[in-house]
Write an enzyme that holds these catalytic residues in place. Structure first.
Site, PDB file in Angstrom:
ATOM      1  N   TYR A   1      19.885  27.890  81.748  1.00  0.00           N
ATOM      2  CA  TYR A   1      18.962  28.811  81.071  1.00  0.00           C
ATOM      3  C   TYR A   1      18.704  30.049  81.952  1.00  0.00           C
ATOM      4  CZ  TYR A   1      14.640  30.609  79.097  1.00  0.00           C
ATOM      5  OH  TYR A   1      13.677  31.427  78.571  1.00  0.00           O
TER       6      TYR A   1
ATOM      7  N   ASP B   1      17.281  19.479  82.220  1.00  0.00           N
ATOM      8  CA  ASP B   1      16.576  20.247  81.188  1.00  0.00           C
ATOM      9  C   ASP B   1      17.040  19.733  79.822  1.00  0.00           C
ATOM     10  OD1 ASP B   1      15.740  22.175  79.325  1.00  0.00           O
ATOM     11  OD2 ASP B   1      15.915  23.824  80.766  1.00  0.00           O
TER      12      ASP B   1
ATOM     13  N   LYS C   1       9.994  25.097  72.387  1.00  0.00           N
ATOM     14  CA  LYS C   1      11.096  25.052  71.421  1.00  0.00           C
ATOM     15  C   LYS C   1      10.899  23.897  70.434  1.00  0.00           C
ATOM     16  CE  LYS C   1      12.296  28.304  74.219  1.00  0.00           C
ATOM     17  NZ  LYS C   1      13.187  28.128  75.346  1.00  0.00           N
TER      18      LYS C   1
END
Ligand SMILES: *Cc1c(COP(=O)(O)O)cnc(C)c1O
Length: 389
Positions: free
Chosen positions: A109, A181, A206
């Protein structure tokens, strides 16, 4: 996808746990949701008998309910709620010390990349980025001061698949801490602790929150010792999630299965449709036959998720699509009730130098579609008109 009976049973139990997680009925009043304890501090009735929580940075019953909830869903020992996904990630990485080295998946990310390369680097914490789908590269990155491995699978935005158990076993044999993650899969589909991971991380902004209305991060530790250490960091750094947001997140998480299941069915249709379009250079979705690592993904996950990335061929065409789509939100982020179309090169991965970005397969024409709860035929019609002309 996986018709294995044990897995079916596991999914069924998970759906029930989502609703009956232990905090669904308030013990004091029978109320049908966790009370919002909007309090910064707690009265000491007598000094000899202090209250369970004494100050909300150190502990708050609403946040605690959320922390216990995510720990249960991930099959871990202790959960922690943070002000954002990056707060969860940065606080967890404070388990490292100056002089330590960490091996990180190369298409991590964008915010995690920035944290490692521009902040932790100043603290003399050194990072080696590797293609984690290539085990030889991971092994070759090991140094005498390596202390941890950070995984993200499927990765963002090209949905590359890392073999979680392979890396976790190898890391354990070298006494390395493993962090993963799990934002894209959520515990509904993927429970990394069962595969040997030490700390699972989430941007709960999210899929877990699911409504684009709360910013939050979560972490779950596989054992009590790590839980104690992370608790000290969470309290010491003060990166906690507020109580209103804790409540909102609990509310969103209850529908995780219903949302994920629906969005995933639609994502598969979108990926299949895109794969049939001659003008689309490439489609990335772990559910498509021929997706690299699909077999590994099916071994370690119960589904494919709701994010589809595709390359429209050029930056100009990507911008045209972003201009012309009418249904999805054109935005950074993913995992919500509404579809979200984002442009990694100029949004989530803007911090990454162009050459590095290209090296990692994030082309100028790459778009990332997070499929929401709209009618999939409408979404496809909309994308069709945006791609034409
Ligand atoms: C969004 C995201 C993050 C960061 O989370 P925030 O809540 O925005 O701080 C971390 N990892 C992944 C995979 C993400 O999508």
């Amino acid at each position: 996808m996986n018709k294995d009976q044990d897995l079916d049973k596991k999914q069924r139990k998970f759906a029930t746990d989502l609703i009956h997680f232990g905090g669904e009925i308030d013990k004091a009043t029978g109320a049908s949701s966790v009370p919002i304890y909007q309090a910064s501090t707690f009265h000491h009735e007598s000094l000899a008998n202090p209250p369970q929580h004494d100050y909300s940075r150190s502990g708050n019953p609403t946040r605690q309910a959320l922390e216990d909830y995510i720990a249960k869903l991930e099959g871990g020992v202790r959960g922690f709620a943070f002000a954002s996904g990056m707060a969860a990630i940065s606080t967890s990485l404070m388990l490292l010390s100056a002089g330590d080295h960490i091996i990180v998946t190369e298409d991590v990310y964008g915010g995690t990349y920035r944290l490692l390369t521009s902040i932790l680097s100043r603290m003399n914490i050194e990072t080696t980025f590797v293609d984690m789908t290539d085990f030889a590269q991971v092994q070759a990155a090991l140094k005498p001061n390596t202390k941890a491995v950070f995984l993200e699978t499927p990765s963002n935005p090209t949905l590359k698949i890392t073999d979680i158990k392979l890396i976790a076993d190898w890391a354990k044999s070298h006494d390395l801490l493993t962090l993963l993650d799990n934002t894209f899969m959520t515990p509904y589909h993927q429970r990394p602790i069962e595969l040997g991971i030490d700390i699972v991380l989430h941007s709960a902004t999210k899929f877990l929150g699911g409504h684009s209305d709360v910013l939050a991060g979560l972490a779950v530790t596989a054992n009590e010792n790590l839980g104690r250490r992370l608790k000290i960091l969470q309290n010491g750094m003060g990166t906690v999630l507020g109580v209103q947001d804790s409540w909102l997140l609990i509310r969103g998480m209850k529908t995780l299965k219903a949302r994920m299941e629906y969005s995933e069915t639609s994502a598969m249709k979108l990926a299949q449709w895109l794969a049939e379009q001659p003008s689309i250079a490439k489609v990335y979705y772990p559910g498509l036959p021929g997706h690299p690592g699909r077999d590994i993904h099916e071994r370690q996950s119960l589904g494919y998720g709701a994010v589809v990335s595709f390359d429209v061929g050029s930056g100009e065409r990507a911008k045209q699509v972003l201009d012309k789509v009418k249904l999805p939100l054109v935005a950074v982020s993913l995992g919500a009730v509404e579809s979200i179309l984002s442009y990694p090169a100029m949004m989530s991965h803007a911090a990454m130098p162009r050459e590095v970005r290209h090296q990692r397969g994030i082309a100028d024409g790459l778009l990332r579609y997070s499929v929401g709860l709209e009618d999939i035929e409408d979404l496809i019609d909309d994308l069709k008109q945006a791609l034409s002309g």
